[in-house]
Design an enzyme around this catalytic site. Structure first.
Site, PDB file in Angstrom:
ATOM      1  N   GLU A 188      -4.776   2.480  -4.073  1.00  0.00           N
ATOM      2  CA  GLU A 188      -3.318   2.446  -4.090  1.00  0.00           C
ATOM      3  C   GLU A 188      -2.775   1.154  -3.496  1.00  0.00           C
ATOM      4  OE1 GLU A 188      -4.578   4.760  -0.370  1.00  0.00           O
ATOM      5  OE2 GLU A 188      -5.271   4.442  -2.418  1.00  0.00           O
ATOM      6  N   HIS A 225      -5.424  14.681  -9.346  1.00  0.00           N
ATOM      7  CA  HIS A 225      -5.726  13.269  -9.583  1.00  0.00           C
ATOM      8  C   HIS A 225      -5.043  12.707 -10.824  1.00  0.00           C
ATOM      9  CE1 HIS A 225      -8.664  12.611  -6.370  1.00  0.00           C
ATOM     10  NE2 HIS A 225      -9.005  13.876  -6.545  1.00  0.00           N
ATOM     11  N   ARG A 279      13.316  -5.106  -1.653  1.00  0.00           N
ATOM     12  CA  ARG A 279      13.783  -4.587  -2.944  1.00  0.00           C
ATOM     13  C   ARG A 279      12.727  -3.676  -3.578  1.00  0.00           C
ATOM     14  NH1 ARG A 279      15.452  -9.100  -4.759  1.00  0.00           N
ATOM     15  NH2 ARG A 279      13.620  -9.714  -5.942  1.00  0.00           N
ATOM     16  N   ASN A 331      -2.768  13.145  -4.394  1.00  0.00           N
ATOM     17  CA  ASN A 331      -3.938  13.689  -5.094  1.00  0.00           C
ATOM     18  C   ASN A 331      -4.248  15.116  -4.646  1.00  0.00           C
ATOM     19  OD1 ASN A 331      -4.537  11.430  -6.723  1.00  0.00           O
ATOM     20  ND2 ASN A 331      -5.599  10.420  -5.033  1.00  0.00           N
ATOM     21  N   ASP A 355       0.846  -1.187   0.000  1.00  0.00           N
ATOM     22  CA  ASP A 355       0.000   0.000   0.000  1.00  0.00           C
ATOM     23  C   ASP A 355       0.888   1.245   0.000  1.00  0.00           C
ATOM     24  OD1 ASP A 355      -2.979   0.854   0.464  1.00  0.00           O
ATOM     25  OD2 ASP A 355      -1.784   2.148   1.756  1.00  0.00           O
TER      26      ASP A 355
END
Length: 333
Positions: free
Chosen positions: A217, A187, A237, A182, A174
């Protein structure tokens, strides 16, 4: 599927010869719009791993039905015969229970909760069906798998991992404070950020690993043939790649306003079979680890075992079930 005795039917349209191939097209469920070629003389349909056409459905028997290709000895013309294999819930053909029947192009077959259509398609039609499936299976913005397709692939690979005794990992990811992107840049920049983050994720994965966008997201990944240590290394990574990447600002907001910005990502990791052997529970565990990473500072990787939890909360379980239910309902609207 391959079969040495399969011979396509030739038809002539407008002076051009077309080869027609028998396929099953799923009309609902996880494989919606997928054209599955019937290239063996006997094609088994069912829930078992050894079935040629595998249906992940509790109302489907392990070996539920079969389609057999038979050829006329004189003309060599093929006919396709559907036979129920004494399944618990029966096999429907155009809404009627059948034991055995000859299939015609356009016939609809009901197996469990799944509906399939038998079709004779040429190469152009088959490619068209595959294009429809690709559109349904992938997120339009990022090109990653949809959550529906992710769950299908996850269950399939979990079945293989069980048979082969191979580990794999599930990652939930996330972007941190994405709302700020945003609110600050707009956006359009937010959408560009999701697209670029997806590319970062794809570029860090190995061939065969699978990534999806769960919505907003949030992303999900499963890593094939990877134990917990390897899963944590891969997650770190990805975290570093996102942290170091310069994301694009799509509109100019003034001379003193940057044309690049930065975001970070939090990642939770769960491992098969150490954490669980159930693929859906692994997603819930990875999500619990993600929540722990968020609560302990963000921009970090957390394994499920690091959370100190020994159970999945009802809220986390409902989250995963809701995603699966919503995607299936969306396809049936």
């Amino acid at each position: 599927m391959t079969g040495k005795n399969h011979t396509p039917i030739n038809t002539v349209t407008g002076g051009n010869r077309r080869e027609l191939h028998p396929v099953l097209v799923f009309l609902n469920g996880e494989l919606m719009a997928v054209p599955i070629p019937l290239e063996r003389e006997i094609v088994m349909i069912g829930r078992a791993l050894e079935a040629d056409v595998r249906i992940n459905d509790s109302r489907t028997s392990r070996l539920h039905a079969q389609i057999t290709t038979r050829r006329d000895e004189q003309t060599n013309e093929a006919s396709y015969h559907l036979r129920d294999l004494q399944s618990k819930n029966g096999t429907l053909l155009n809404g009627e229970l059948v034991r055995e029947a000859v299939l015609q192009s356009g016939d609809k077959i009901g197996i469990g909760n799944q509906l399939l259509r038998f079709e004779m398609l040429d190469d152009i039609d088959r490619e068209f069906q595959m294009q429809i499936y690709r559109l349904l299976a992938h997120d339009e913005l990022t090109g990653l798998l949809s959550s529906r397709s992710f769950f299908f692939e996850l269950r399939r690979e979990a079945g293989k991992a069980t048979m082969d005794d191979m580990p794999f990992c599930v990652l939930m990811l996330d972007l941190d404070y994405f709302k700020r992107v945003n609110d600050t840049y707009g956006h359009v920049t937010g959408s560009k950020t999701l697209e670029e983050a997806s590319n970062c994720i794809i570029n860090t994965l190995r061939a065969g690993d699978v990534a999806s966008r769960f919505g907003g997201e949030e992303f999900a990944i499963f890593l094939l043939d990877a134990d917990l240590r390897q899963g944590l290394i891969a997650a770190e990574r990805i975290r570093k790649t996102i942290e170091q990447f310069e994301f694009t600002v799509t509109r100019q907001l003034g001379e003193d306003f940057p044309d690049k910005h930065h975001v970070t990502i939090s990642i939770g990791v769960a491992s098969f079979p150490i954490d669980s052997r159930d693929p859906i529970q692994l997603v819930e565990m990875a999500d619990a680890a993600l929540y722990h990473a968020k609560q302990t500072g963000r921009n970090r990787v957390c394994g499920y075992q690091q959370t100190g939890d020994n159970h999945i909360t009802d809220e986390q379980s409902m989250f995963t079930r809701k995603i699966q239910t919503n995607t299936e309902q969306d396809l049936q609207k």
